[in-house]
Design an enzyme around this catalytic site. Structure first.
Site, PDB file in Angstrom:
ATOM      1  N   TYR A 136      21.605   3.407 -12.459  1.00  0.00           N
ATOM      2  CA  TYR A 136      21.244   2.560 -13.599  1.00  0.00           C
ATOM      3  C   TYR A 136      21.382   3.294 -14.934  1.00  0.00           C
ATOM      4  O   TYR A 136      21.058   2.738 -15.976  1.00  0.00           O
ATOM      5  CB  TYR A 136      19.795   2.075 -13.464  1.00  0.00           C
ATOM      6  CG  TYR A 136      19.584   0.967 -12.473  1.00  0.00           C
ATOM      7  CD1 TYR A 136      19.727   1.183 -11.115  1.00  0.00           C
ATOM      8  CD2 TYR A 136      19.217  -0.309 -12.901  1.00  0.00           C
ATOM      9  CE1 TYR A 136      19.512   0.161 -10.194  1.00  0.00           C
ATOM     10  CE2 TYR A 136      18.999  -1.342 -11.990  1.00  0.00           C
ATOM     11  CZ  TYR A 136      19.141  -1.094 -10.643  1.00  0.00           C
ATOM     12  OH  TYR A 136      18.918  -2.103  -9.754  1.00  0.00           O
ATOM     13  N   LYS A 205      19.057  10.038   0.505  1.00  0.00           N
ATOM     14  CA  LYS A 205      20.238  10.070   1.386  1.00  0.00           C
ATOM     15  C   LYS A 205      20.940  11.395   1.132  1.00  0.00           C
ATOM     16  O   LYS A 205      22.133  11.452   0.818  1.00  0.00           O
ATOM     17  CB  LYS A 205      21.150   8.873   1.055  1.00  0.00           C
ATOM     18  CG  LYS A 205      22.302   8.668   2.020  1.00  0.00           C
ATOM     19  CD  LYS A 205      21.898   8.065   3.343  1.00  0.00           C
ATOM     20  CE  LYS A 205      23.076   8.040   4.296  1.00  0.00           C
ATOM     21  NZ  LYS A 205      22.752   7.474   5.623  1.00  0.00           N
ATOM     22  N   ASP A 238      18.639   4.397   4.917  1.00  0.00           N
ATOM     23  CA  ASP A 238      18.996   3.435   5.973  1.00  0.00           C
ATOM     24  C   ASP A 238      17.897   3.364   7.041  1.00  0.00           C
ATOM     25  O   ASP A 238      17.421   2.288   7.410  1.00  0.00           O
ATOM     26  CB  ASP A 238      20.366   3.768   6.585  1.00  0.00           C
ATOM     27  CG  ASP A 238      20.527   5.243   6.931  1.00  0.00           C
ATOM     28  OD1 ASP A 238      19.649   6.063   6.552  1.00  0.00           O
ATOM     29  OD2 ASP A 238      21.527   5.590   7.582  1.00  0.00           O
ATOM     30  N   ASP A 262      14.836  -0.096  -5.965  1.00  0.00           N
ATOM     31  CA  ASP A 262      15.108  -1.517  -6.209  1.00  0.00           C
ATOM     32  C   ASP A 262      15.227  -2.253  -4.874  1.00  0.00           C
ATOM     33  O   ASP A 262      14.585  -3.285  -4.651  1.00  0.00           O
ATOM     34  CB  ASP A 262      16.412  -1.630  -7.014  1.00  0.00           C
ATOM     35  CG  ASP A 262      16.823  -3.060  -7.279  1.00  0.00           C
ATOM     36  OD1 ASP A 262      15.947  -3.855  -7.670  1.00  0.00           O
ATOM     37  OD2 ASP A 262      18.015  -3.387  -7.106  1.00  0.00           O
ATOM     38  N   ASP A 266      12.353  -4.925  -2.845  1.00  0.00           N
ATOM     39  CA  ASP A 266      12.627  -6.288  -2.375  1.00  0.00           C
ATOM     40  C   ASP A 266      12.367  -6.399  -0.872  1.00  0.00           C
ATOM     41  O   ASP A 266      11.879  -7.423  -0.388  1.00  0.00           O
ATOM     42  CB  ASP A 266      14.072  -6.690  -2.688  1.00  0.00           C
ATOM     43  CG  ASP A 266      14.186  -7.444  -4.006  1.00  0.00           C
ATOM     44  OD1 ASP A 266      13.318  -7.233  -4.871  1.00  0.00           O
ATOM     45  OD2 ASP A 266      15.138  -8.242  -4.172  1.00  0.00           O
TER      46      ASP A 266
END
Ligand code: IPM
Ligand code: MG
Length: 367
Positions: A136, A205, A238, A262, A266
């Site tokens: 971002y 990650k 993941d 983000d 959700d």
């Protein structure tokens, strides 16, 4: 004390859910001066800026802001909807909420998710999302200058990259700084400590994103040492997604960089009754913006059926941040009561009640 609060309704259902939150704040006796300001898609289309300078000034002159929702579209759609007389001006659309987070250094995005609807698997997770860096950060190019295409070539990337023309290659760079990592991880541990939480999980990650993920992991391990009473864990993004669905009880406070946070927030919202009840707080050292996690939901905008719970819970986070703990707790308890009873439900929760009806129920429960 009277607080001065910027009031940014934004697009779609944003103004409707903020109106409802306002009714509830008034009803529980919270007194503030609310200063409305322009933000959103309309100001992009008509004036070429979704976050006008006059709005930035309102933010600068207030204690904090409540923000409703925003419509964000890809660059090509944004360019098409811009007023004809502005099209030659070379403007590019940038999401105003992302701009606000960066401009006001609101580096911590706190997103709690708790099962309030009696789901079979209890979830009680707080996502602490880094809010100013990562993908971002705005370090993006398309077309890609030949010099950068060449740099990729030198790094011996996949063969098809070597012949890439500038317009056939786009780059979005993930930006990670030591300061950014330090402050967000420290924030997560401080929050865990203040709430008596037991565990902080870093979601990254680093096995693939070695540079950025590696720095975040290194910093997080160092910060974790300062909090021996809180367990520190690491998970890959993941696996964390899978485990959140299968055994959410293993997660307590989660800290993650911007895009991972983000996505995770959700996911957590999806596990806990959906976006209609998910609040958030964008917090910096000097300013804060409180907003529901959900978007502008154009499909239901203007119909008076949006769920105001996320906005009301965001208002509760604002009260907490302002030091109005008792009022905040009252609001949180009222929303929890209404949701647990299940007598009043907006369509997103399977009911047919209106935004107003839900707000009225919350007010009644807060009395
Ligand atoms: C969020 C939203 C925003 C984001 C969008 C609207 C730019 O998805 O607050 O999670 O990606 O941060
Ligand atoms: Mg999001």
């Amino acid at each position: 004390m009277t607080y001065s609060i910027a009031w940014l309704g934004g697009d779609g259902i944003g103004p409707e859910v903020l109106d409802a939150a306002r009714t509830v704040l008034d009803a529980i006796g919270f007194r503030a001066e609310y200063i409305p300001a322009d933000i959103g898609w309309r100001y992009w289309c008509e004036q070429g800026n979704p976050l006008p300078e006059r709005t930035v000034q309102v933010l600068r002159s207030t204690r904090c802001a409540m923000f409703g929702a925003i419509t964000s579209k890809p660059a090509s759609d944004a360019a098409r909807e811009l007023a004809p007389h502005l099209r030659e001006s070379g403007r590019t659309y940038a999401s105003p909420i992302v701009q606000m987070r960066r401009q006001f250094n609101l580096y911590a995005n706190i997103r709690p998710g708790r099962t309030l609807l009696g789901e079979s698997k209890p979830v009680d997770v707080i996502v602490v999302r880094e809010n100013t860096e990562g993908l971002y950060a705005g370090l993006e190019v398309h077309p890609t200058p030949q010099s950068l295409v060449g740099a990729l070539d030198a790094a011996r990337r996949a063969p098809h990259l070597r012949e890439c023309a500038p317009e056939d290659l786009a780059l979005s760079v993930r930006v990670t700084t030591r300061t950014g990592c330090q402050r967000i991880v420290a924030r997560a541990f401080e929050l865990a400590q203040s709430l008596g939480r037991k565990r902080v999980t870093l979601v990254e990650k680093a096995n693939v994103l070695r540079a950025t993920g590696g720095l975040m992991t290194e910093v997080a391990r160092t910060v974790a040492e300062r909090y021996p009473r809180i367990e520190f864990r690491e998970a890959h993004i993941d696996t964390a997604c899978m485990d959140l669905v299968r055994k959410p009880g293993e997660f307590d406070v989660i800290v993650a960089e911007n895009l991972f946070g983000d996505i995770l927030s959700d996911l957590v919202a999806g596990l806990t009754g959906g976006p209609g009840i998910a609040p958030s707080a964008n917090i910096g050292d000097h300013y804060a913006v409180f907003e529901p996690v959900h978007g502008s939901a154009p499909d239901i905008a203007g119909r008076g059926v949006a769920n105001p719970c996320a906005a009301v819970l965001s208002a509760a986070m604002m009260l907490e941040w302002l030091g109005e703990r008792a009022l905040a707790a009252r609001l949180q308890a009222a929303v929890a009561t209404v949701l647990a009873r299940g007598e009043v439900r907006t369509p997103d929760l399977g009911g047919s009640d209106s935004t107003k009806r839900m707000a009225t129920a919350i007010i009644a429960a807060a009395r």
